[in-house]
Design an enzyme around this catalytic site. Structure first.
Site, PDB file in Angstrom:
ATOM      1  N   PRO A  16       3.084   4.460  -0.832  1.00 43.45           N
ATOM      2  CA  PRO A  16       3.179   5.217   0.214  1.00 43.45           C
ATOM      3  C   PRO A  16       1.650   5.725  -0.316  1.00 43.45           C
ATOM      4  CG  PRO A  16       3.651   6.709  -2.100  1.00 43.45           C
ATOM      5  CD  PRO A  16       3.977   5.162  -2.234  1.00 43.45           C
ATOM      6  N   GLY A  17       0.038   5.168  -0.524  1.00 37.04           N
ATOM      7  CA  GLY A  17      -1.234   5.042  -0.345  1.00 37.04           C
ATOM      8  C   GLY A  17      -1.836   5.507  -0.394  1.00 37.04           C
ATOM      9  N   GLY A  18      -1.920   5.855  -2.210  1.00 36.17           N
ATOM     10  CA  GLY A  18      -2.471   6.178  -3.419  1.00 36.17           C
ATOM     11  C   GLY A  18      -3.339   5.459  -3.295  1.00 36.17           C
ATOM     12  N   LYS A  19      -3.330   4.670  -3.906  1.00 37.74           N
ATOM     13  CA  LYS A  19      -5.070   3.642  -3.839  1.00 37.74           C
ATOM     14  C   LYS A  19      -5.344   3.421  -3.010  1.00 37.74           C
ATOM     15  CE  LYS A  19      -1.743   1.502  -8.100  1.00 37.74           C
ATOM     16  NZ  LYS A  19      -1.153   2.412  -7.202  1.00 37.74           N
ATOM     17  N   ASP A  33      -1.364  -4.611  -6.168  1.00 34.66           N
ATOM     18  CA  ASP A  33       0.083  -3.510  -6.683  1.00 34.66           C
ATOM     19  C   ASP A  33       1.300  -3.522  -6.058  1.00 34.66           C
ATOM     20  OD1 ASP A  33      -0.055  -1.259  -8.281  1.00 34.66           O
ATOM     21  OD2 ASP A  33       0.023   0.421  -6.522  1.00 34.66           O
ATOM     22  N   GLU A  89       2.134  -2.421   4.364  1.00 34.81           N
ATOM     23  CA  GLU A  89       3.175  -2.317   3.565  1.00 34.81           C
ATOM     24  C   GLU A  89       4.157  -3.503   3.905  1.00 34.81           C
ATOM     25  OE1 GLU A  89       4.393  -0.547   1.294  1.00 34.81           O
ATOM     26  OE2 GLU A  89       6.311  -1.921   1.491  1.00 34.81           O
ATOM     27  N   CYS A 132       2.725  -0.993 -12.344  1.00 39.56           N
ATOM     28  CA  CYS A 132       3.107  -0.161 -13.188  1.00 39.56           C
ATOM     29  C   CYS A 132       4.290  -0.520 -14.155  1.00 39.56           C
ATOM     30  CB  CYS A 132       3.501   1.304 -12.585  1.00 39.56           C
ATOM     31  SG  CYS A 132       5.166   0.905 -11.354  1.00 39.56           S
ATOM     32  N   ALA A 185       0.971  -1.429  -0.251  1.00 44.95           N
ATOM     33  CA  ALA A 185      -0.091  -0.027   0.418  1.00 44.95           C
ATOM     34  C   ALA A 185       0.467   1.049   0.123  1.00 44.95           C
ATOM     35  CB  ALA A 185      -0.924  -0.126   1.462  1.00 44.95           C
TER      36      ALA A 185
HETATM   37  N1  SAM Z   1       0.074   1.001  -4.176  1.00 40.63           N
HETATM   38  C1  SAM Z   1       1.262   1.901  -3.766  1.00 40.63           C
HETATM   39  C2  SAM Z   1      -0.128   3.472  -3.979  1.00 40.63           C
HETATM   40  O1  SAM Z   1      -0.803   3.172  -5.084  1.00 40.63           O
HETATM   41  O2  SAM Z   1       0.695   4.091  -3.315  1.00 40.63           O
HETATM   42  C3  SAM Z   1       2.155   2.020  -4.352  1.00 40.63           C
HETATM   43  C4  SAM Z   1       2.541   0.706  -4.445  1.00 40.63           C
HETATM   44  S1  SAM Z   1       4.541   0.177  -5.217  1.00 40.63           S
HETATM   45  C5  SAM Z   1       3.930  -0.131  -6.987  1.00 40.63           C
HETATM   46  C6  SAM Z   1       4.586  -1.429  -4.016  1.00 40.63           C
HETATM   47  C7  SAM Z   1       4.819  -1.394  -2.703  1.00 40.63           C
HETATM   48  O3  SAM Z   1       5.313  -3.252  -2.409  1.00 40.63           O
HETATM   49  C8  SAM Z   1       6.435  -0.973  -2.411  1.00 40.63           C
HETATM   50  O4  SAM Z   1       5.216  -0.363  -1.623  1.00 40.63           O
HETATM   51  C9  SAM Z   1       6.654  -1.987  -2.140  1.00 40.63           C
HETATM   52  O5  SAM Z   1       7.258  -1.754  -0.436  1.00 40.63           O
HETATM   53  C10 SAM Z   1       6.089  -3.421  -1.655  1.00 40.63           C
HETATM   54  N2  SAM Z   1       7.175  -4.622  -1.654  1.00 40.63           N
HETATM   55  C11 SAM Z   1       7.650  -5.066  -1.734  1.00 40.63           C
HETATM   56  N3  SAM Z   1       8.299  -6.002  -1.653  1.00 40.63           N
HETATM   57  C12 SAM Z   1       6.818  -6.402  -0.973  1.00 40.63           C
HETATM   58  C13 SAM Z   1       6.957  -8.095  -0.798  1.00 40.63           C
HETATM   59  N4  SAM Z   1       7.977  -9.091  -0.387  1.00 40.63           N
HETATM   60  N5  SAM Z   1       5.514  -8.371  -0.235  1.00 40.63           N
HETATM   61  C14 SAM Z   1       4.214  -7.141  -0.431  1.00 40.63           C
HETATM   62  N6  SAM Z   1       5.077  -5.741  -0.510  1.00 40.63           N
HETATM   63  C15 SAM Z   1       6.345  -5.912  -1.283  1.00 40.63           C
END
Ligand code: SAM
Length: 454
Positions: free
Chosen positions: A112-115, A178, A133, A231, A110
């Site tokens: 930084p929290g946009g979704k 995500d 997170e 993304c 989640a």
């Molecule tokens: N959903 C967020 C938003 O809309 O602001 C953006 C999320 S970003 C694409 C992916 C997130 O997955 C990051 O915050 C990252 O720290 C976390 N992440 C990294 N490795 C992970 C894992 N093994 N399991 C779950 N989450 C993980």
């Protein structure tokens, strides 16, 4: 904008994947990124100086013709809008087509929290969101953004996907994954994504995404909705993972309706947002349904010791005060952990009580107040909560310069303000508290959230 250096292997792989159309994508990656925001229901009107244009797939989404210095806008700090990439707001369409707002949802990756802020807005007072997170350093910005957004329906957690799969079996009506990805869709604005990209990194990301999906799978109710998004553009992390979910986990791919004028590209499964066709960065999304079967509903496990202290007689003396700070006090359960009182949705009280003893909760609701000696003082997060009863404190309206000074945690000069606790507002929106002790006004804005460099 200078031409950006794209990895050669990436260029080749896009040419293989898209044929002649790849040239249009590669050209679009050399243009300026688009700035967009999503408004919070806290703010009734849009107050930007520059031209705005509507994001077609989200009623609160707007493109800005130029990127303002958001840090110097007090309304940004008050959570009145979120600076969010436009394509990713498409999640709203999936929610509207497939999810009842009175649902329990997990946003697994989640920060930084946009979704999460988008989902919490969709669920409103009817649903519950667990915003998770796994990376410790990123939990704090997530928690800050959730607090600033101000819906009391969100719990922030710090757990692994496997912990969710094991401890919350069959709990969620919907899970958003995500996923962490190779970030090709962010290439025009993220130098690090370009420098870290390689074919091996793509393979590694695809494997990690499958592991995440497999680990969390048991937490989704049979018949529940899973939204998978990245993304990035490549099929390994997108279509191939979705096909794997359909084959190995038995999920059914769901169609999402959209207006053809939006420029969305249908993959073999799921939907791509390419910057040469849609106004926004690269994004991929697919909605799936877990197959339905006879199942044992989620039952709170009583196996772990709960550290939650119910309201005691001593604390009860503050209950009337705490309730007077809320517009709809009956909608909230209030509990104490040490000296801190927290409000969380009454309709999910039992579930939240049980989850708070089985998950690592960073926040189980909104901090309302802190016992100090013989009184209770409001916490900053109360001023961000949409159900906050603003009139419970004298309101002092600040100018923009005063608001920025407050947000930098500088000394205040509020001549003529009443003595005691004050709620400081900017354009009618709460910014936080200060205390007028007569000779000076103490700035109570959270130090860790202050504006540092401007
Ligand atoms: N959903 C967020 C938003 O809309 O602001 C953006 C999320 S970003 C694409 C992916 C997130 O997955 C990051 O915050 C990252 O720290 C976390 N992440 C990294 N490795 C992970 C894992 N093994 N399991 C779950 N989450 C993980």
């Amino acid at each position: 904008m200078h031409p950006i250096m794209l990895p050669v292997d990436f260029i080749d792989s896009m040419r293989q994947q898209m044929g002649a159309e790849a040239e249009l994508l590669l050209q679009a990656l050399q243009t300026e990124p688009v700035t967009s925001i999503r408004l919070n229901s806290k703010l009734d009107v849009l107050t930007f100086d520059c031209d705005t244009d509507e994001v077609p797939w989200h009623v609160d989404g707007y493109y800005l013709s130029e990127r303002p210095q958001f840090t110097l806008d007090p309304l940004f700090h008050a959570g009145c809008y979120y600076v969010q990439e436009a394509s990713s707001m498409f999640i709203q369409q999936v929610l509207e087509q497939y999810l009842d707002p009175s649902s329990v949802v997990l946003d697994l990756c989640a920060a930084p929290g946009g979704k999460s802020t988008l989902i919490s807005e969709y669920l409103g007072s009817e649903g519950l969101l667990l915003s998770n997170e796994v990376v410790r350093q990123r939990v704090f910005i997530l928690s800050e953004n959730i607090q600033k957004w101000g819906n009391g329906n969100t719990i922030v957690t710090h757990n692994t996907p496997a912990e969710y799969g094991e401890r919350c079996t069959n709990l969620f009506d919907c899970i958003l994954v995500d996923a962490p990805c190779s970030g090709e869709g962010m290439f025009r604005k993220d130098e690090q994504a370009r420098s870290e990209w390689s074919p091996a990194a793509v393979r590694k990301c695809a494997e990690r995404q499958r592991a995440i999906l497999m680990d969390v799978w048991d937490a989704l109710k049979p018949g529940g909705l899973i939204i998978y998004s990245t993304c990035t553009f490549n099929t390994e992390e997108n279509e191939k993972n979705v096909e794997w979910m359909a084959e190995s986990l038995g999920a059914e791919v769901l169609p999402v309706e959209y207006d053809k004028s939006w420029g969305i590209t249908e993959g073999t499964v799921g939907y791509h947002f390419y910057p040469h066709r849609t106004k926004g960065e690269g994004f991929y999304l697919c909605a799936l349904r877990k197959h339905d079967e006879e199942y044992k509903p989620f039952s709170p496990s009583a196996s772990r010791h709960s550290s939650v202290r119910p309201l005691t007689t001593t604390n009860n003396q503050y209950l009337a005060t705490l309730r007077s700070w809320l517009q709809h006090p009956d909608d909230w359960a209030i509990r104490y952990t040490d000296r801190f009182a927290t409000a969380y949705p009454m309709r999910y009280k039992e579930l939240i009580d049980s989850l708070s003893s089985s998950l690592t909760c960073i926040s189980t609701g909104f901090g309302l107040g802190e016992e100090r000696g013989r009184t209770i003082a409001p916490q900053h997060s109360l001023s961000m909560l949409k159900d906050f009863h603003k009139e419970a404190f004298p309101n002092v309206a600040l100018t923009r310069d005063q608001a920025l000074s407050y947000l930098r945690t500088e000394a205040l000069n509020l001549s003529g303000a009443p003595l005691g606790l004050l709620l400081l507002t900017y354009e009618g929106v709460p910014l936080g508290f200060a205390k007028n002790v007569g000779t000076r006004q103490n700035n109570l804005y959270p130090h860790e959230w202050r504006i540092r460099h401007l």
